[in-house]
Design a protein around this motif. Structure first.
Motif, PDB file in Angstrom:
ATOM      1  N   HIS A  51      38.316  53.654  47.039  1.00 37.77           N
ATOM      2  CA  HIS A  51      36.543  52.866  46.701  1.00 37.77           C
ATOM      3  C   HIS A  51      36.523  51.236  46.736  1.00 37.77           C
ATOM      4  N   GLY A  52      38.173  50.402  47.047  1.00 32.95           N
ATOM      5  CA  GLY A  52      37.480  49.451  47.362  1.00 32.95           C
ATOM      6  C   GLY A  52      38.053  48.944  45.476  1.00 32.95           C
ATOM      7  N   VAL A  53      38.490  49.505  45.369  1.00 34.65           N
ATOM      8  CA  VAL A  53      39.540  49.819  43.730  1.00 34.65           C
ATOM      9  C   VAL A  53      40.701  49.173  43.754  1.00 34.65           C
ATOM     10  N   TYR A  54      40.842  47.370  43.193  1.00 35.56           N
ATOM     11  CA  TYR A  54      42.213  47.958  43.216  1.00 35.56           C
ATOM     12  C   TYR A  54      43.052  47.191  41.997  1.00 35.56           C
ATOM     13  N   ARG A  55      43.791  47.647  41.391  1.00 34.54           N
ATOM     14  CA  ARG A  55      44.335  47.848  40.273  1.00 34.54           C
ATOM     15  C   ARG A  55      45.542  47.529  39.804  1.00 34.54           C
ATOM     16  N   ILE A  56      46.465  47.492  38.481  1.00 36.76           N
ATOM     17  CA  ILE A  56      48.111  47.214  38.695  1.00 36.76           C
ATOM     18  C   ILE A  56      48.443  48.693  39.624  1.00 36.76           C
ATOM     19  N   GLY A  57      49.840  48.921  40.348  1.00 31.99           N
ATOM     20  CA  GLY A  57      50.512  49.703  41.023  1.00 31.99           C
ATOM     21  C   GLY A  57      49.504  48.747  42.078  1.00 31.99           C
ATOM     22  N   ASP A  58      48.908  49.090  42.378  1.00 27.46           N
ATOM     23  CA  ASP A  58      48.272  48.773  44.603  1.00 27.46           C
ATOM     24  C   ASP A  58      48.766  47.559  44.647  1.00 27.46           C
ATOM     25  N   SER A  59      49.054  47.678  46.208  1.00 29.52           N
ATOM     26  CA  SER A  59      49.740  47.325  46.728  1.00 29.52           C
ATOM     27  C   SER A  59      49.266  47.013  48.617  1.00 29.52           C
ATOM     28  N   GLY A  60      49.429  46.765  49.263  1.00 26.47           N
ATOM     29  CA  GLY A  60      48.632  46.452  50.250  1.00 26.47           C
ATOM     30  C   GLY A  60      48.026  44.838  51.842  1.00 26.47           C
ATOM     31  N   GLY A 104      36.743  45.271  41.545  1.00 30.65           N
ATOM     32  CA  GLY A 104      36.344  45.978  41.828  1.00 30.65           C
ATOM     33  C   GLY A 104      35.287  45.124  43.311  1.00 30.65           C
ATOM     34  N   PRO A 105      34.381  45.535  43.634  1.00 29.28           N
ATOM     35  CA  PRO A 105      33.574  45.313  45.160  1.00 29.28           C
ATOM     36  C   PRO A 105      32.861  43.518  44.523  1.00 29.28           C
ATOM     37  N   GLN A 106      32.698  43.235  42.865  1.00 30.34           N
ATOM     38  CA  GLN A 106      31.514  42.134  42.463  1.00 30.34           C
ATOM     39  C   GLN A 106      33.289  41.285  42.344  1.00 30.34           C
ATOM     40  N   THR A 107      33.693  41.533  41.550  1.00 31.75           N
ATOM     41  CA  THR A 107      34.964  40.253  41.700  1.00 31.75           C
ATOM     42  C   THR A 107      35.399  40.024  42.864  1.00 31.75           C
ATOM     43  N   TYR A 108      35.654  41.565  43.850  1.00 31.22           N
ATOM     44  CA  TYR A 108      35.872  40.531  45.398  1.00 31.22           C
ATOM     45  C   TYR A 108      35.310  39.756  45.221  1.00 31.22           C
ATOM     46  N   ARG A 109      34.022  39.880  45.979  1.00 30.70           N
ATOM     47  CA  ARG A 109      33.013  39.219  46.200  1.00 30.70           C
ATOM     48  C   ARG A 109      33.052  37.697  45.384  1.00 30.70           C
ATOM     49  N   ALA A 110      33.452  37.848  43.952  1.00 27.16           N
ATOM     50  CA  ALA A 110      33.532  36.333  43.686  1.00 27.16           C
ATOM     51  C   ALA A 110      34.367  35.840  43.659  1.00 27.16           C
ATOM     52  N   ILE A 111      35.366  36.142  44.513  1.00 28.60           N
ATOM     53  CA  ILE A 111      37.020  35.990  44.426  1.00 28.60           C
ATOM     54  C   ILE A 111      37.139  35.723  45.592  1.00 28.60           C
ATOM     55  N   ASP A 112      36.354  35.381  47.347  1.00 30.86           N
ATOM     56  CA  ASP A 112      35.925  34.685  47.661  1.00 30.86           C
ATOM     57  C   ASP A 112      35.418  34.062  48.016  1.00 30.86           C
ATOM     58  N   ASP A 113      33.629  33.715  47.215  1.00 32.18           N
ATOM     59  CA  ASP A 113      32.811  33.091  46.850  1.00 32.18           C
ATOM     60  C   ASP A 113      33.969  32.019  46.579  1.00 32.18           C
ATOM     61  N   ALA A 114      34.415  31.851  45.209  1.00 34.25           N
ATOM     62  CA  ALA A 114      35.239  30.522  44.695  1.00 34.25           C
ATOM     63  C   ALA A 114      36.167  29.864  46.085  1.00 34.25           C
ATOM     64  N   ARG A 115      36.486  30.219  46.993  1.00 35.61           N
ATOM     65  CA  ARG A 115      37.296  28.916  47.959  1.00 35.61           C
ATOM     66  C   ARG A 115      36.978  28.836  48.514  1.00 35.61           C
ATOM     67  N   TRP A 116      35.160  28.264  49.004  1.00 40.63           N
ATOM     68  CA  TRP A 116      34.319  27.567  49.684  1.00 40.63           C
ATOM     69  C   TRP A 116      34.457  26.162  48.608  1.00 40.63           C
ATOM     70  N   ARG A 117      34.355  24.891  49.650  1.00 44.87           N
ATOM     71  CA  ARG A 117      34.072  23.331  48.820  1.00 44.87           C
ATOM     72  C   ARG A 117      33.017  23.017  49.761  1.00 44.87           C
ATOM     73  N   LEU A 118      32.353  21.694  49.394  1.00 39.74           N
ATOM     74  CA  LEU A 118      31.289  21.645  49.699  1.00 39.74           C
ATOM     75  C   LEU A 118      31.883  21.015  51.161  1.00 39.74           C
ATOM     76  N   ALA A 151      45.049  43.944  51.641  1.00 36.81           N
ATOM     77  CA  ALA A 151      43.806  43.644  50.414  1.00 36.81           C
ATOM     78  C   ALA A 151      44.215  43.428  49.001  1.00 36.81           C
ATOM     79  N   VAL A 152      45.193  43.504  48.918  1.00 36.04           N
ATOM     80  CA  VAL A 152      45.712  43.143  47.395  1.00 36.04           C
ATOM     81  C   VAL A 152      46.313  42.182  47.685  1.00 36.04           C
ATOM     82  N   ALA A 153      47.475  41.524  49.262  1.00 35.38           N
ATOM     83  CA  ALA A 153      48.308  40.217  49.423  1.00 35.38           C
ATOM     84  C   ALA A 153      47.122  39.613  49.531  1.00 35.38           C
ATOM     85  N   GLU A 154      45.718  39.752  50.106  1.00 33.74           N
ATOM     86  CA  GLU A 154      44.931  38.915  50.543  1.00 33.74           C
ATOM     87  C   GLU A 154      44.069  38.351  48.861  1.00 33.74           C
TER      88      GLU A 154
END
Length: 374
Positions: free
Chosen positions: A5-14, A61-75, A16-19
């Motif tokens: 369900h789009g939740v990533y934790r210790i032991g996961d790979s693939g 989870g979904p919210q942390t994933y979106r926040a990580i993606d948001d953090a990459r953008w600079r004005l 999405a995890v690489a991203e």
């Protein structure tokens, strides 16, 4: 492999995890080569979550994933424009909103979401600069923003506007709209303990609050039915569609430590970006103090968070964690219908006090339901 369900934790790979690992590395939070979600990744995620006012669990989870993606953008990294169906979010939007506010252009709230208020502020800025006033922030607008110096420094224009909106709404509860959000629901029971389910307690409290607000002439809406469990984005969208004055999200807490107990209230805010809801913070303080004054729940205070329901609602919103169902004292109190009535009255009184001017306000814990301004 990826977590469910789009939740990533210790032991996961693939992929999405690489991203996720790659983005954490670009943010300077993780070093070295990784292809598995290991303890170092979880440590980096916890640090990121703490910075960003998220739940600190080391899980993406979904919210942390979106926040990580948001953090990459600079004005200046991309064109910024208002998209009705899917508004742009990111640190570049936060920077744009902060700059516009410094320059004296009305931004409803610095939340990193490019909504209609941000579009209007960009359009007004462009008109003032003699640029094509299309509400889209492209290269020419970026350059103009970099050139111009702030018209005024200090203060919180957004906070002043929010306070004025509360004052203009008047002290009477009648005619106002409040969304009550019972946490979890459906197959998501939330925390469980001592025969109690978080979702059931939240829904029962919501119904008690709804009844009291309705008696005062408030249009009260529940964000879900008894057997429904929408996600936070859907709950926030529902609240926004009602054009509510306030939103109250109801939860109980839980912990593997049975000694953990108490009540806490949360509002939108993030010290990293200096962004917050001033009325939300005021509302959170009122709710917290009213509950603590009327009950024997431990005071765990108020805290700023960037959870989706707090960030994405247009109106001031708070989230309550009312006791721990995993604690013997708190669970016994929450199981008592009379105690839940006390909590419901405390929340309704806090809603009233948001709108009372100082000369009409009452001391904490003293105002009763029958005295409300209807």
């Amino acid at each position: 492999m990826a977590g469910p369900h789009g939740v990533y934790r210790i032991g996961d790979s693939g992929e999405a995890v690489a991203e996720i690992i790659g983005k954490l590395q670009r943010l300077g939070l993780l070093t070295g080569g990784h292809d598995v979600y290991d303890e170092a990744t979880a440590h980096a995620v916890r640090g990121f979550q703490q910075q960003r006012g998220l739940m600190i669990d080391g899980i993406v989870g979904p919210q942390t994933y979106r926040a990580i993606d948001d953090a990459r953008w600079r004005l200046g990294d991309r064109l910024l424009t208002f998209v009705v169906s899917h508004p742009l979010t990111g640190d570049d939007v936060l920077a744009l909103q902060a700059k516009l506010q410094e320059l004296g252009f009305a931004v409803a709230r610095i939340d990193g979401i490019f909504g209609p208020d941000t579009q209007r502020a960009v359009t007004e800025f462009q008109r003032n600069m003699g640029l094509p006033a299309d509400g889209t922030c492209g290269p020419s607008t970026f350059k103009a923003l970099q050139r111009i110096k702030p018209m005024a420094t200090g203060g919180r224009p957004d906070a002043l506007r929010a306070s004025e909106a509360v004052r203009a709404a008047g002290p009477r509860l009648s005619g106002k709209t409040v969304v009550i959000d019972p946490g979890h629901g459906g197959f998501d029971y939330g925390w469980e303990g001592y025969g109690l389910r978080e979702s059931d307690i939240a829904y029962d409290l919501a119904a008690r609050i709804e009844g009291r607000l309705g008696a005062t002439g408030v249009r009260a809406y529940l964000s879900r039915g008894r057997d429904q469990g929408p996600d936070e984005l859907a709950r926030a969208a529902f609240a926004n569609e009602t054009d509510a004055n306030l939103c109250v999200s109801l939860h109980t807490d839980g912990s593997a430590n049975p000694d953990a107990q108490g009540v806490a209230t949360y509002f939108y805010g993030n010290d990293l970006h200096g962004a917050s809801s001033s009325v939300g913070e005021q509302f959170a303080g009122l709710v917290q103090r009213e509950i603590v004054a009327r009950t024997d729940l431990l005071n765990c205070r108020t805290h700023a968070k960037t959870w989706d329901l707090l960030r994405r609602t247009k109106m001031p919103a708070v989230r309550l964690e009312i006791g721990y169902v995993t604690n013997p004292h708190d669970s016994a109190r929450l199981a008592d219908a009379a105690f839940r009535d006390v909590i419901a009255e405390a929340i309704v009184v806090a809603i009233q006090r948001v709108y009372l001017p100082p000369e009409q306000d009452a001391a904490t814990g003293m105002l009763r339901f029958g005295q409300l301004t209807v």
